[in-house]
Design a protein around this motif. Structure first.
Motif, mmCIF file in Angstrom:
data_model
loop_
_atom_site.group_PDB
_atom_site.id
_atom_site.type_symbol
_atom_site.label_atom_id
_atom_site.label_comp_id
_atom_site.label_asym_id
_atom_site.label_seq_id
_atom_site.Cartn_x
_atom_site.Cartn_y
_atom_site.Cartn_z
ATOM 1 N N ASP A 501 0.830 -1.212 0.000
ATOM 2 C CA ASP A 501 0.000 0.000 0.000
ATOM 3 C C ASP A 501 0.864 1.261 0.000
ATOM 4 O OD1 ASP A 501 0.956 -0.397 2.544
ATOM 5 O OD2 ASP A 501 -0.905 0.144 3.568
ATOM 6 N N GLU A 502 1.999 1.211 0.681
ATOM 7 C CA GLU A 502 2.890 2.365 0.669
ATOM 8 C C GLU A 502 3.529 2.541 -0.703
ATOM 9 O OE1 GLU A 502 6.870 4.106 2.922
ATOM 10 O OE2 GLU A 502 5.805 2.353 3.738
ATOM 11 N N GLN A 503 3.935 1.428 -1.325
ATOM 12 C CA GLN A 503 4.465 1.520 -2.686
ATOM 13 C C GLN A 503 3.424 2.129 -3.617
ATOM 14 O OE1 GLN A 503 6.549 -1.839 -4.450
ATOM 15 N NE2 GLN A 503 6.771 -2.807 -2.448
ATOM 16 N N MET A 504 2.175 1.723 -3.453
ATOM 17 C CA MET A 504 1.126 2.214 -4.338
ATOM 18 C C MET A 504 0.908 3.711 -4.141
ATOM 19 S SD MET A 504 -0.732 0.803 -6.673
ATOM 20 C CE MET A 504 -1.686 1.708 -7.872
ATOM 21 N N ARG A 505 0.921 4.169 -2.904
ATOM 22 C CA ARG A 505 0.749 5.608 -2.659
ATOM 23 C C ARG A 505 1.879 6.403 -3.312
ATOM 24 N NH1 ARG A 505 -0.701 3.866 2.588
ATOM 25 N NH2 ARG A 505 1.387 4.404 3.378
ATOM 26 N N ARG A 506 3.084 5.931 -3.168
ATOM 27 C CA ARG A 506 4.217 6.627 -3.764
ATOM 28 C C ARG A 506 4.140 6.595 -5.293
ATOM 29 N NH1 ARG A 506 8.969 7.233 -0.465
ATOM 30 N NH2 ARG A 506 8.496 6.815 1.724
ATOM 31 N N GLY A 507 3.719 5.458 -5.811
ATOM 32 C CA GLY A 507 3.594 5.350 -7.260
ATOM 33 C C GLY A 507 2.531 6.271 -7.822
ATOM 34 N N LEU A 508 1.403 6.363 -7.122
ATOM 35 C CA LEU A 508 0.335 7.250 -7.574
ATOM 36 C C LEU A 508 0.776 8.712 -7.524
ATOM 37 C CD1 LEU A 508 -2.694 5.517 -5.831
ATOM 38 C CD2 LEU A 508 -2.222 5.572 -8.292
ATOM 39 N N ALA A 509 1.506 9.075 -6.486
ATOM 40 C CA ALA A 509 1.994 10.456 -6.389
ATOM 41 C C ALA A 509 2.982 10.762 -7.513
ATOM 42 C CB ALA A 509 2.655 10.660 -5.025
ATOM 43 N N TRP A 510 3.828 9.801 -7.818
ATOM 44 C CA TRP A 510 4.792 9.982 -8.912
ATOM 45 C C TRP A 510 4.069 10.130 -10.248
ATOM 46 C CZ3 TRP A 510 5.538 6.376 -12.943
ATOM 47 C CH2 TRP A 510 6.638 6.624 -13.781
ATOM 48 N N GLN A 511 3.056 9.289 -10.492
ATOM 49 C CA GLN A 511 2.351 9.338 -11.767
ATOM 50 C C GLN A 511 1.554 10.629 -11.907
ATOM 51 O OE1 GLN A 511 -0.835 6.458 -12.481
ATOM 52 N NE2 GLN A 511 -0.006 6.119 -14.546
ATOM 53 N N ALA A 512 1.014 11.141 -10.803
ATOM 54 C CA ALA A 512 0.182 12.344 -10.866
ATOM 55 C C ALA A 512 0.961 13.575 -11.320
ATOM 56 C CB ALA A 512 -0.450 12.605 -9.493
ATOM 57 N N GLN A 513 2.271 13.531 -11.207
ATOM 58 C CA GLN A 513 3.079 14.670 -11.648
ATOM 59 C C GLN A 513 3.062 14.815 -13.171
ATOM 60 O OE1 GLN A 513 6.919 13.907 -9.965
ATOM 61 N NE2 GLN A 513 6.266 14.333 -7.861
ATOM 62 N N ARG A 514 2.993 13.697 -13.901
ATOM 63 C CA ARG A 514 2.898 13.730 -15.370
ATOM 64 C C ARG A 514 1.979 12.589 -15.821
ATOM 65 N NH1 ARG A 514 8.796 13.644 -15.464
ATOM 66 N NH2 ARG A 514 9.602 15.759 -15.171
ATOM 67 N N PRO A 515 0.698 12.709 -15.591
ATOM 68 C CA PRO A 515 -0.221 11.594 -15.880
ATOM 69 C C PRO A 515 -0.293 11.222 -17.347
ATOM 70 C CG PRO A 515 -1.429 13.594 -15.326
ATOM 71 C CD PRO A 515 0.008 13.874 -15.020
ATOM 72 N N ALA A 516 0.016 12.143 -18.224
ATOM 73 C CA ALA A 516 -0.104 11.838 -19.659
ATOM 74 C C ALA A 516 1.019 10.948 -20.170
ATOM 75 C CB ALA A 516 -0.144 13.146 -20.458
ATOM 76 N N SER A 517 2.173 10.970 -19.493
ATOM 77 C CA SER A 517 3.326 10.218 -20.020
ATOM 78 C C SER A 517 3.863 9.168 -19.064
ATOM 79 C CB SER A 517 4.461 11.203 -20.357
ATOM 80 O OG SER A 517 4.877 11.906 -19.194
ATOM 81 N N ARG A 518 3.245 9.049 -17.882
ATOM 82 C CA ARG A 518 3.747 8.069 -16.906
ATOM 83 C C ARG A 518 2.757 6.921 -16.725
ATOM 84 N NH1 ARG A 518 6.713 11.721 -12.129
ATOM 85 N NH2 ARG A 518 8.562 12.223 -13.403
ATOM 86 N N TRP A 519 3.314 5.709 -16.678
ATOM 87 C CA TRP A 519 2.531 4.495 -16.519
ATOM 88 C C TRP A 519 3.038 3.735 -15.305
ATOM 89 C CZ3 TRP A 519 -0.901 2.453 -20.540
ATOM 90 C CH2 TRP A 519 -1.013 3.291 -21.650
ATOM 91 N N LEU A 520 2.130 2.946 -14.714
ATOM 92 C CA LEU A 520 2.493 2.086 -13.589
ATOM 93 C C LEU A 520 2.254 0.628 -13.953
ATOM 94 C CD1 LEU A 520 0.959 4.004 -10.522
ATOM 95 C CD2 LEU A 520 3.383 3.824 -11.122
ATOM 96 N N LEU A 521 3.270 -0.219 -13.709
ATOM 97 C CA LEU A 521 3.101 -1.669 -13.799
ATOM 98 C C LEU A 521 2.878 -2.170 -12.380
ATOM 99 C CD1 LEU A 521 3.188 -4.366 -15.353
ATOM 100 C CD2 LEU A 521 5.663 -4.396 -14.944
#
Length: 583
Positions: A501-521
């Motif tokens: 859950d902590e990894q997911m929160r960090r990943g979502l915050a990272w993706q929100a900075q550039r949602p158009a070009s960032r993807w999460l696996l």
């Protein structure tokens, strides 16, 4: 020795080494690292080459403290020379296995005869566990080599033979040094020195064993052990103690205490019953183990003759068995270092045993059973839909490879059955060797490439790269080492030991900075309710896990999950270098 006999031995020696290289080397360069252990070691080795920091193993931004670095050094050195990771990551295991065979063969030759040495080599090579481990890029084949080399040196020193009539101090030092290198490969490498326990007892009781403990050169051995360990320990301790970062102190404490003494005294993984290794030896040491019912009474007779050539390997085998039985945590490969000495003690008996009716029948029956089971399983997969095939497809994502896998099993089975029919009852050992050689060569040349995409995560990561495009950024959540290793670009990750859950929160915050070009696996186990699965892309199963690819549109509703400040992306760490998580 008559010239004809020398020629026959020479042919037999060449035949052995040709078969050994084919069996152990088939498939080299045809696959990528497979979990659980191979990707993490290859990843560490690759980072050594890329960063130039070979003293402290890293995976990304974190120190890797589960294992000493010697094995990874060899992988990195192999890549530096060869320039091909598919070859380099497996090469240390191959060379270590061949080195183990050489030690056993040469020791058998020196203690008995050249033919006995070859029998010892065959007994090791044909054992299923030895070849299976030798074809994997794990630390265990290297540790087996160091331990066997240590036993080689110690036995050549303490036993009097025609080739070693007196103390052999160079072999004495070699034995201790090899034990030291085994220790900085994996902490248990020092168990080779348990050979000195039966040697000392035998010497006191009047057996023809000499330790020369009062000779000044005796201390060459312990000094060689300390020097070998110091190749890594001294610079590591100097650097760790001189570095102000607490991470290096934690690394030092973990690798010197938690991963050795604490792990042995209070194992936290792989709990097994006390008889576990007896099961392993009875099954994974087949077909060599088939000779044990006849070997045990023969060993008893030879021990009554006060023959230390049998006493020392057998007593050491027993001590190793007791050593690994004491802790609750047990894995099948732990007992593998005992196989070479068991084969050495067995080899002088094999020429006589293999002339008997029942050992020959068992050898032929084992070959026939192996070939028959593979043939039936392959035909069942080809013409039907058995439960084991459905399980493989579901767990490993082998929908496209199932038919080819069936064909491989048919080929292995047909080769085994043909070997049994061709050699028949007159040459059952040849039938057994042919069946096993065919199994390993076909698996290496056909099976490994066939299973590579699903087993290594290459197929998954190629699909990810194709879907997100060359210019997109990729982040990993709840990932495994093979994903970072197989990625086609620099990736962001948000911790390995951290809860999902902590990894997911960090990943979502990272993706929100550039949602158009960032993807999460993201692994399925880490998915959260706020994700819009209509926009998420299901990638199916790989390495026994389900995976999702998330564009910014799939996580747009997850603003409430972005409570943890974004941490700088770093690379993977692991909770246990021995954990066989499968992916």
């Amino acid at each position: 020795m008559p010239r004809l006999a020398r020629t026959a031995i020479s042919r037999e020696t060449w035949l052995f080494w040709i078969v050994a290289v084919l069996v152990l080397g088939a498939g080299l360069g045809l696959r990528d690292p497979w979990p659980a252990d191979e990707p993490r070691f290859a990843l560490v080795a690759r980072q050594m080459v890329d960063s130039g920091d070979w003293l402290f193993p890293h995976r990304g931004g974190e120190l890797y403290s589960d294992k000493p670095p010697l094995f990874m050094w060899l992988q990195a050195a192999a890549y530096t020379v060869i320039g091909n990771w598919r070859v380099a990551f497996l090469l240390p295991s191959l060379l270590a296995a061949l080195g183990t065979l050489w030690c056993v063969i040469d020791l058998g030759r020196r203690l008995w005869t050249r033919r006995v040495g070859l029998y010892a080599g065959w007994a090791v090579l044909l054992a299923l566990q030895f070849t299976w481990q030798a074809k994997k890029a794990q630390i265990d084949p290297l540790v087996v080599f160091w331990i066997t080399l240590a036993n080689y040196g110690l036995l050549r020193h303490v036993l009097t033979t025609r080739s070693d009539p007196g103390p052999n101090w160079s072999m004495w030092a070699l034995g201790w040094a090899a034990a030291g290198f085994g220790t900085i490969s994996k902490g248990v490498g020092a168990i080779a020195l348990l050979m000195l326990v039966p040697a000392g007892i035998a010497a006191v009781r009047g057996w023809p064993v000499r330790l020369y403990a009062t000779h000044p050169r005796f201390w060459l051995g312990p000094l060689a052990f300390v020097a070998a360990c110091g190749v890594w320990l001294v610079p590591m301790l100097v650097a760790a103690l001189g570095n102000g970062s607490p991470d290096y102190r934690t690394y030092m404490d973990d690798i010197l205490l938690r991963q050795t003494a604490k792990r042995y005294a209070a194992s936290w993984h792989h709990a097994q019953p006390a008889w576990y290794f007896l099961e392993v030896m009875a099954t994974m040491w087949l077909p060599t183990a088939l000779a044990l019912p006849w070997a045990v009474p023969a060993w008893r007779r030879r021990l009554r003759r006060v023959d230390p050539r049998y006493l020392l390997p057998l007593a050491w085998w027993l001590l190793v068995l007791v050593f690994f039985t004491i802790p609750s945590g047990k894995r099948d490969m732990y007992i593998l270092p005992a196989l070479p000495m068991a084969a050495l003690a067995l080899a002088p008996l094999l020429p006589g045993l293999l002339r008997r009716v029942w050992p020959r029948r068992l050898a032929l029956g084992f070959a026939a059973a192996l070939g028959g089971v593979a043939l039936v399983a392959g035909l069942t997969m080809w013409f039907g839909d058995p439960g084991f095939e459905r399980h493989l497809v579901a767990q490993r994502g082998l929908e496209n490879e199932a038919l080819a896998l069936a064909g491989l099993l048919v080929a292995i089975g047909a080769w085994g059955v043909a070997s049994v029919l061709w050699f028949g009852r007159r040459r059952p050992i040849a039938a057994l060797v042919s069946t096993l050689a065919g199994l390993w060569v076909l698996f290496g040349l056909i099976g490994a490439p066939l299973l590579n995409d699903s087993s290594s995560a290459r197929g998954l990561m190629v699909a990810v790269g194709r879907r997100i495009g060359a210019d997109a950024e990729l982040g990993l959540v709840a990932w495994r080492e093979q994903h970072l290793l197989m990625a086609d670009r620099a990736v962001a990750e948000f911790g390995f030991k951290r809860p999902f859950d902590e990894q997911m929160r960090r990943g979502l915050a990272w993706q929100a900075q550039r949602p158009a070009s960032r993807w999460l696996l993201v692994q399925d186990a880490a998915m959260v309710d706020c994700i819009d699965r209509r926009h998420a892309q299901a990638l199916g199963n790989a390495n026994r896990r389900s995976w999702w690819l998330l564009p910014g549109a799939a996580t747009a509703a997850c603003a409430d999950a972005m409570l943890t400040p974004t941490a700088p992306p770093s690379a993977a760490s692991d909770d246990d270098g021995d954990a066989d998580d499968g992916g």
